[in-house]
Design an enzyme around this catalytic site. Sequence first.
Site, mmCIF file in Angstrom:
data_model
loop_
_atom_site.group_PDB
_atom_site.id
_atom_site.type_symbol
_atom_site.label_atom_id
_atom_site.label_comp_id
_atom_site.label_asym_id
_atom_site.label_seq_id
_atom_site.Cartn_x
_atom_site.Cartn_y
_atom_site.Cartn_z
ATOM 1 N N ALA A 15 0.806 -1.217 0.000
ATOM 2 C CA ALA A 15 0.000 0.000 0.000
ATOM 3 C C ALA A 15 0.840 1.269 0.000
ATOM 4 O O ALA A 15 0.321 2.360 -0.205
ATOM 5 C CB ALA A 15 -0.918 -0.003 1.216
ATOM 6 N N ARG A 20 10.148 7.192 -4.032
ATOM 7 C CA ARG A 20 11.485 7.343 -4.624
ATOM 8 C C ARG A 20 11.615 6.765 -6.021
ATOM 9 O O ARG A 20 12.635 6.923 -6.686
ATOM 10 C CB ARG A 20 12.534 6.729 -3.682
ATOM 11 C CG ARG A 20 12.842 7.619 -2.501
ATOM 12 C CD ARG A 20 13.615 6.906 -1.438
ATOM 13 N NE ARG A 20 12.774 5.954 -0.710
ATOM 14 C CZ ARG A 20 13.225 5.068 0.159
ATOM 15 N NH1 ARG A 20 14.516 4.979 0.400
ATOM 16 N NH2 ARG A 20 12.399 4.249 0.776
ATOM 17 N N GLN A 77 -5.969 -0.521 2.521
ATOM 18 C CA GLN A 77 -5.449 0.199 3.693
ATOM 19 C C GLN A 77 -5.542 1.685 3.392
ATOM 20 O O GLN A 77 -4.811 2.193 2.557
ATOM 21 C CB GLN A 77 -3.989 -0.191 3.971
ATOM 22 C CG GLN A 77 -3.451 0.455 5.240
ATOM 23 C CD GLN A 77 -1.938 0.429 5.312
ATOM 24 O OE1 GLN A 77 -1.255 0.161 4.322
ATOM 25 N NE2 GLN A 77 -1.395 0.723 6.476
ATOM 26 N N GLU A 159 14.591 0.823 13.652
ATOM 27 C CA GLU A 159 14.626 1.339 12.283
ATOM 28 C C GLU A 159 15.834 2.259 12.111
ATOM 29 O O GLU A 159 16.254 2.917 13.069
ATOM 30 C CB GLU A 159 13.337 2.107 11.982
ATOM 31 C CG GLU A 159 12.110 1.223 11.896
ATOM 32 C CD GLU A 159 12.270 0.108 10.886
ATOM 33 O OE1 GLU A 159 12.579 0.394 9.714
ATOM 34 O OE2 GLU A 159 12.107 -1.065 11.264
ATOM 35 N N ARG A 336 5.528 -7.777 -38.614
ATOM 36 C CA ARG A 336 4.571 -7.094 -37.746
ATOM 37 C C ARG A 336 3.381 -8.001 -37.458
ATOM 38 O O ARG A 336 3.305 -9.122 -37.957
ATOM 39 C CB ARG A 336 4.151 -5.778 -38.395
ATOM 40 C CG ARG A 336 5.299 -4.766 -38.426
ATOM 41 C CD ARG A 336 5.037 -3.665 -39.420
ATOM 42 N NE ARG A 336 3.757 -3.043 -39.182
ATOM 43 C CZ ARG A 336 3.020 -2.436 -40.116
ATOM 44 N NH1 ARG A 336 3.471 -2.360 -41.369
ATOM 45 N NH2 ARG A 336 1.859 -1.923 -39.833
ATOM 46 N N ASN A 389 -1.184 -1.912 -50.440
ATOM 47 C CA ASN A 389 -2.413 -2.369 -49.763
ATOM 48 C C ASN A 389 -3.252 -1.227 -49.226
ATOM 49 O O ASN A 389 -4.336 -1.441 -48.740
ATOM 50 C CB ASN A 389 -2.060 -3.341 -48.624
ATOM 51 C CG ASN A 389 -1.177 -2.702 -47.573
ATOM 52 O OD1 ASN A 389 -0.412 -1.780 -47.879
ATOM 53 N ND2 ASN A 389 -1.263 -3.169 -46.348
ATOM 54 N N SER A 408 11.153 -8.490 -60.294
ATOM 55 C CA SER A 408 11.712 -7.425 -59.455
ATOM 56 C C SER A 408 10.924 -6.140 -59.618
ATOM 57 O O SER A 408 10.473 -5.809 -60.712
ATOM 58 C CB SER A 408 13.157 -7.145 -59.866
ATOM 59 O OG SER A 408 13.928 -8.275 -59.586
ATOM 60 N N ALA A 426 9.638 -7.413 -64.655
ATOM 61 C CA ALA A 426 10.302 -6.428 -63.795
ATOM 62 C C ALA A 426 9.630 -5.076 -63.978
ATOM 63 O O ALA A 426 9.322 -4.666 -65.093
ATOM 64 C CB ALA A 426 11.774 -6.336 -64.169
HETATM 65 C C1 UD1 Z 1 10.742 -1.999 6.399
HETATM 66 C C2 UD1 Z 1 11.042 -2.442 7.831
HETATM 67 C C3 UD1 Z 1 12.559 -2.487 8.012
HETATM 68 C C4 UD1 Z 1 13.172 -3.423 7.016
HETATM 69 C C5 UD1 Z 1 12.785 -3.003 5.582
HETATM 70 C C6 UD1 Z 1 13.258 -4.007 4.559
HETATM 71 C C7 UD1 Z 1 9.164 -1.560 9.058
HETATM 72 C C8 UD1 Z 1 8.708 -0.553 10.034
HETATM 73 N N1 UD1 Z 1 10.454 -1.515 8.725
HETATM 74 O O1 UD1 Z 1 11.250 -0.686 6.249
HETATM 75 O O2 UD1 Z 1 12.864 -2.921 9.329
HETATM 76 O O3 UD1 Z 1 14.561 -3.459 7.158
HETATM 77 O O4 UD1 Z 1 11.345 -2.909 5.482
HETATM 78 O O5 UD1 Z 1 12.513 -5.133 4.629
HETATM 79 O O6 UD1 Z 1 8.367 -2.383 8.647
HETATM 80 N N2 UD1 Z 1 3.490 -0.550 3.385
HETATM 81 C C9 UD1 Z 1 2.119 -0.667 3.432
HETATM 82 N N3 UD1 Z 1 1.431 0.221 4.210
HETATM 83 C C10 UD1 Z 1 2.024 1.187 4.924
HETATM 84 C C11 UD1 Z 1 3.430 1.296 4.853
HETATM 85 C C12 UD1 Z 1 4.143 0.410 4.084
HETATM 86 O O7 UD1 Z 1 1.529 -1.529 2.806
HETATM 87 O O8 UD1 Z 1 1.322 1.929 5.606
HETATM 88 C C13 UD1 Z 1 4.247 -1.505 2.540
HETATM 89 C C14 UD1 Z 1 5.107 -0.849 1.492
HETATM 90 O O9 UD1 Z 1 4.384 -0.739 0.264
HETATM 91 C C15 UD1 Z 1 6.279 -1.810 1.371
HETATM 92 C C16 UD1 Z 1 6.361 -2.456 2.742
HETATM 93 O O10 UD1 Z 1 5.140 -2.208 3.385
HETATM 94 O O11 UD1 Z 1 6.047 -2.842 0.426
HETATM 95 C C17 UD1 Z 1 7.515 -1.905 3.577
HETATM 96 O O12 UD1 Z 1 7.288 -0.539 3.808
HETATM 97 P P1 UD1 Z 1 8.436 0.557 3.716
HETATM 98 O O13 UD1 Z 1 7.868 1.848 4.079
HETATM 99 O O14 UD1 Z 1 9.148 0.401 2.443
HETATM 100 O O15 UD1 Z 1 9.362 0.077 4.910
HETATM 101 P P2 UD1 Z 1 10.905 0.284 5.007
HETATM 102 O O16 UD1 Z 1 11.197 1.666 5.460
HETATM 103 O O17 UD1 Z 1 11.574 -0.202 3.789
HETATM 104 MG MG MG Z 2 11.075 -0.268 1.617
#
Ligand code: UD1
Ligand code: MG
Length: 457
Positions: A15, A20, A77, A159, A336, A389, A408, A426
Amino acid sequence: MNTKKPKVAVVILAAGMGTRMNSDLPKVLHPLLGKPMVEYIFDAVRDICEDPPLVVVGNCAELVMETLGDKACYVLQEPQLGTAHAVQCAREVLRGKSDIVLVANSDFPLITAETYALLVKTHQENNSKLTLSTVVSDESRGFGRILRDSTGRIIGIVEEKAASPEQKKITEFNSNPYCFDAEWLWGALDQVEKSEVGEYYLTDLVEIAANSGQPVGSIEIEDHQESIGINNRVHLAEATKVIQQRINRKWMLEGVTMIDPDKVFIDDTVTLGKDTVLYPEVYLRGATSVGSGCQLGPSVMLENTTVGDRCKLIYAVLESAKLENDVDMGPFGHLRRGAHLDDHVHMGNFGEIKNSYLAPGVKMGHFSYIGDAHVGKNVNIGAGTITCNFDGEGKFTTEIGEDAFIGSDTMLVAPVKIGKGAKTGAGAVVTHDVPDGTTVVGVPAKELSIKKEGEQK
Ligand code: UD1
Ligand code: MG
């Protein structure tokens, strides 16, 4: 040890914003060799769960659901309050439905089926409430640090953003995925408190488990490539390379020769037969299949194309086309949509074919265009032949009977039919149908009357 095969539910967290990536496309849908990145996770967990994975969607939810369709189930979510909150959303759907809940981040497409299986096995053998996947590395990649006490027991995850300078020196990281005892997870989620940045962190469950005396298990992912998570396009390129290496390795072991595997790009959706040789700069994309004993390249791109056995293609682009067996083509050919070349068709330099069938044995050696045509067996298409065509408004068809000889530089002004065994001279511009066995010449093309010896001029 618990020996009953547990029921595993898989939750994929997808979600998040993926900011980035700097993209209009949600991160999870970014393709890696022909497939959205999240689909690699679907494939890797296939053997550990009976039901399709539950994907937590939020950012561009509609598009994600529409693209992935019934390969997964979904829960929304809204708003996105962190990874623990995302799993809470899944709780509404999954509570009471499984023994184990496996949670995976959607942006880790390289974690293998073996690693998922090892995680579940380790979790079950240790009878833990929670089992992590860790990676030990000199490179942090922004991951959370694993905190252990003096006895080596896992007691928390901090974290990167919140880590002290000392904690930042820890080289054991939280990779994901995680396995949880389902009932413990659903209860413990309510104990997670909001972090300083306003999110509910799934990783806080580690401290919650440790504080209540529950052992926290872990597996170490030894192949660091598996824990490449994708946050930006640099990571996307890194992951693409790894997947390409895996795909190429698989096909080489199945009997495909690659002159330089670093210069061959094969989507995950493609199939190849043995003893096929791929030269550099070959791109095989989408629903493409190539038979055995073929030679492709240098520089060939096939997209949604079927190629039979023993075909030879050099410097060619084929889109939604079909080749039967023993076809040779190139250099510099373009097929194609709807081009269908039957057995032993020879297509030489600079040809283009669209929406046309060429029967067995047709020869088209040099710079011709065939569009909307049906070409019979063993027809010879001379250099520079063009099916005209399109008259500026509509498209029209050309039919060339078997054994015809097209001289040709013939222009076949469609709609037009060339009879069996007919010939064009030709430079002929053919505007009317040509009966079987007849020769036409000139502009516009007229029947050639050959005077017998002794006849008066
Ligand atoms: C998370 C972990 C971190 C770990 C890293 C790599 C947490 C708090 N931290 O950090 O410890 O080292 O992954 O695995 O979990 N997402 C949702 N809903 C939200 C927020 C995020 O579905 O509200 C999903 C994102 O789309 C993503 C995943 O959860 O696929 C991880 O979220 P992200 O914000 O990327 O966490 P990281 O900061 O990478
Ligand atoms: Mg991540």
